[in-house]
Design an enzyme around this catalytic site. Structure first.
Site, PDB file in Angstrom:
ATOM      1  N   ARG A  43      27.748  25.439   2.719  1.00 41.67           N
ATOM      2  CA  ARG A  43      27.829  24.034   2.273  1.00 41.67           C
ATOM      3  C   ARG A  43      28.785  23.230   3.150  1.00 41.67           C
ATOM      4  NH1 ARG A  43      29.273  24.550  -3.687  1.00 41.67           N
ATOM      5  NH2 ARG A  43      29.444  22.286  -3.451  1.00 41.67           N
TER       6      ARG A  43
ATOM      7  N   ARG B  53      44.597  44.263 -12.581  1.00 42.39           N
ATOM      8  CA  ARG B  53      43.688  44.599 -13.688  1.00 42.39           C
ATOM      9  C   ARG B  53      44.379  45.631 -14.550  1.00 42.39           C
ATOM     10  NH1 ARG B  53      41.941  49.555 -10.897  1.00 42.39           N
ATOM     11  NH2 ARG B  53      41.059  49.020  -8.874  1.00 42.39           N
TER      12      ARG B  53
ATOM     13  N   ARG C 172       0.802  -1.230   0.000  1.00 39.40           N
ATOM     14  CA  ARG C 172       0.000   0.000   0.000  1.00 39.40           C
ATOM     15  C   ARG C 172       0.837   1.284   0.000  1.00 39.40           C
ATOM     16  NH1 ARG C 172      -3.733  -1.757   4.887  1.00 39.40           N
ATOM     17  NH2 ARG C 172      -2.076  -3.313   5.068  1.00 39.40           N
TER      18      ARG C 172
ATOM     19  N   TYR D   1      31.327  33.708  -3.870  1.00 38.75           N
ATOM     20  CA  TYR D   1      31.549  32.263  -3.774  1.00 38.75           C
ATOM     21  C   TYR D   1      32.922  32.044  -3.149  1.00 38.75           C
ATOM     22  CZ  TYR D   1      32.875  27.531  -4.604  1.00 38.75           C
ATOM     23  OH  TYR D   1      33.325  26.256  -4.399  1.00 38.75           O
TER      24      TYR D   1
END
Ligand code: UD1
Ligand code: CA
Length: 475
Positions: A342, A449, A24, A375
């Site tokens: 995480r 940069r 069931r 991140y």
């Protein structure tokens, strides 16, 4: 686990029936591997069984045997296999090679009855011993006994158990039911099991037939009736799984509130069995606390957050829609809204992890901050360092993961990409928009940069060129 016959007359041997298909449930998963508040049904039954410190613990398995063995790997249980599910009496017979010759009491449990308490089993054993019975049946009174075996009594004494399908209308009106939990004297049990037949509507070997068999042999059969019928509820369908889950959850929530935790809306608070929460912590609606999670005191866990197998210190504020898995967060930290911590991460005291910040195997030092859009993976960040918006650790080169080390008091300007392996030593500064590919010494400013160049009066000069035809404009 010892298989040598145990001659201790007081020994307890537990057998759990779990070979049935659970038709069931309509599931690929064996029924007893379905979960209630984080624990499988079989885990719950095993915990209860283990509280009796049994001499042996045997699981009868059949349907999904391999899945069950894999799920229970490492547990000190022995398995008896029932290849064909010919009924509960037949199921218990399969333990004969493991248990015949043992003395003491066999306690029979059902893998699909997850709320049974160890207290009830101790009371069952006491009743069984006091009565000197061959069998003692745990019964319950239910206003809606549909589906259960009924306890038929003669002059007040149990004479037999009749299954729903085999019962007469008068027997169906009986409200005392068989819980499917029993104590048996091991002496004489297996010969009695041999004499069970299949003359019933399902053509199965019914274990409850032992009652009539023992009565015929003039052996004592006793009953122990539980005070709360809920305790022996069996799970046969998804509806029953949900109903029992709700009961378990309510019980856990009441425990938490009694221990000083505020639940803004208990109806939408989901806390697994083993989770611990400190006093004065406030849990908002739709919060999920799972597995082995421990939450400290005076925390605030806002709506929509999910915390799995993690340790959260005191006074931590988890803002809305934050997910924390297999991680540690120390006292006074702020997480979220929309933070993703995480596995393998550790957030230091008073640190701030803001919106849309993802950590993976990353350690944030005390008072460090990553407030927006970042991140940070395979990274160690020292105390009081500040990670600007849009910072990305490039931890994966397509083959391997590499570490980023950020020292104490480092300032990482916005939109920096830190190409690992790389180290930013204490007190260093990273100019916004840098691609950092080499280590930065302590206290240094790294600018990674192209230098900005301004061309004066460029607009005016371009217009002149267009006029004289030196520069074609697109139409
Ligand atoms: C059984 C009892 C019923 C009792 C109810 C309580 C029988 C015939 N009936 O009914 O009197 O009121 O439990 O919940 O015993 N199993 C096996 N092998 C089999 C058949 C079953 O291992 O061949 C296992 C199942 O996996 C389950 C347990 O035995 O864990 C009970 O079987 P189930 O089919 O659920 O019995 P019920 O119809 O609920
Ligand atoms: Ca059942």
């Amino acid at each position: 686990m010892v298989n040598q016959p145990n001659k201790d007359p007081a020994a307890v041997h537990v057998v759990i029936l779990a070979a049935g298909k659970g038709t069931r449930m309509k599931s690929e998963l064996p029924k007893v591997l379905h979960r209630i508040s984080g624990l499988t049904l079989i885990d719950r039954v095993l915990r209860t069984a283990q509280a009796l410190e049994p001499a042996t613990l045997t699981l009868v398995i059949g349907h999904g045997a391999e899945q069950l063995k894999a799920a229970l790997g490492g547990r000190s249980v022995q398995f008896a296999s029932q290849e064909q599910q010919l009924g509960t009496g037949h199921a218990l017979l399969q333990t004969r090679p493991l248990l015949e010759g043992q003395t003491g009491t066999l306690v029979l449990l059902s893998g699909d009855v997850p709320l049974l308490t160890a207290g009830t089993l101790r009371a069952l054993l006491d009743t069984h011993a006091d009565a000197g019975a061959a069998a003692t049946v745990v019964t319950a009174n239910m206003s809606r006994p549909f589906g259960y075996g009924r306890i038929v009594r003669a002059s007040g004494h149990i004479s037999r158990i009749v299954e729903e399908r085999d019962a007469s209308p008068a027997q169906r009106a009986i409200t005392e039911i068989n819980s499917g939990i029993y104590a048996f004297d091991l002496g004489g049990l297996f010969p009695a099991l041999d004499s069970i037949g299949t003359a019933n509507r399902q053509g199965e070997y019914y274990l409850p037939d032992l009652v009539a068999i023992f009565r015929k042999q003039k052996k004592a059969v006793a009953t122990y009736t539980v005070a709360r019928a809920d305790e022996i509820r069996g799970i046969n369908s998804r509806t029953e799984l949900a109903e029992v889950s709700t009961m378990v959850r309510q019980h856990k929530n009441e425990e938490l509130m009694a221990a000083g935790v505020t639940l803004i809306d208990p109806a939408t608070t989901y806390v697994d069995a083993d989770v611990v929460v400190g006093p004065d912590t406030v849990i908002h609606p739709c919060v999920f606390l799972e597995g082995s999670t421990k939450i400290g005191a005076a925390c605030e866990i806002h709506a929509g957050s999910r915390i799995v197998n993690s340790v959260i210190g005191d006074r931590v504020c988890v803002r809305n829609h934050t997910v924390v898995t297999d991680s540690t967060v120390e006292a006074g930290a702020f997480l979220g809204p929309f933070a993703h911590i995480r596995p393998g991460s550790s957030v230091g005291g008073d640190a701030h992890i803001g919106n849309f910040v993802e950590l993976k195997k990353t350690t944030m030092g005390k008072g460090a901050k990553a407030n927006h859009l970042a991140y940070l993976g395979d990274t160690t960040i020292g105390e009081k360092s500040n990670v600007g918006a849009g910072t990305i650790t490039c931890n994966y080169d397509g083959e391997k993961k590499h570490q980023t080390v950020i020292g104490n008091g480092v300032f990482v300007g916005s939109n920096s990409t830190l190409v690992a392996p790389v180290t930013l030593a204490d007190g260093s500064y990273i100019a916004a928009g840098s691609a950092v590919t080499a280590d930065v010494p302590a206290g240094a400013l790294a600018i990674g940069r192209a230098r900005q160049e301004n061309k004066p009066e460029w607009r005016e000069k371009r217009a002149q060129k267009q006029k004289t035809g030196q520069l074609k404009t697109e139409s």
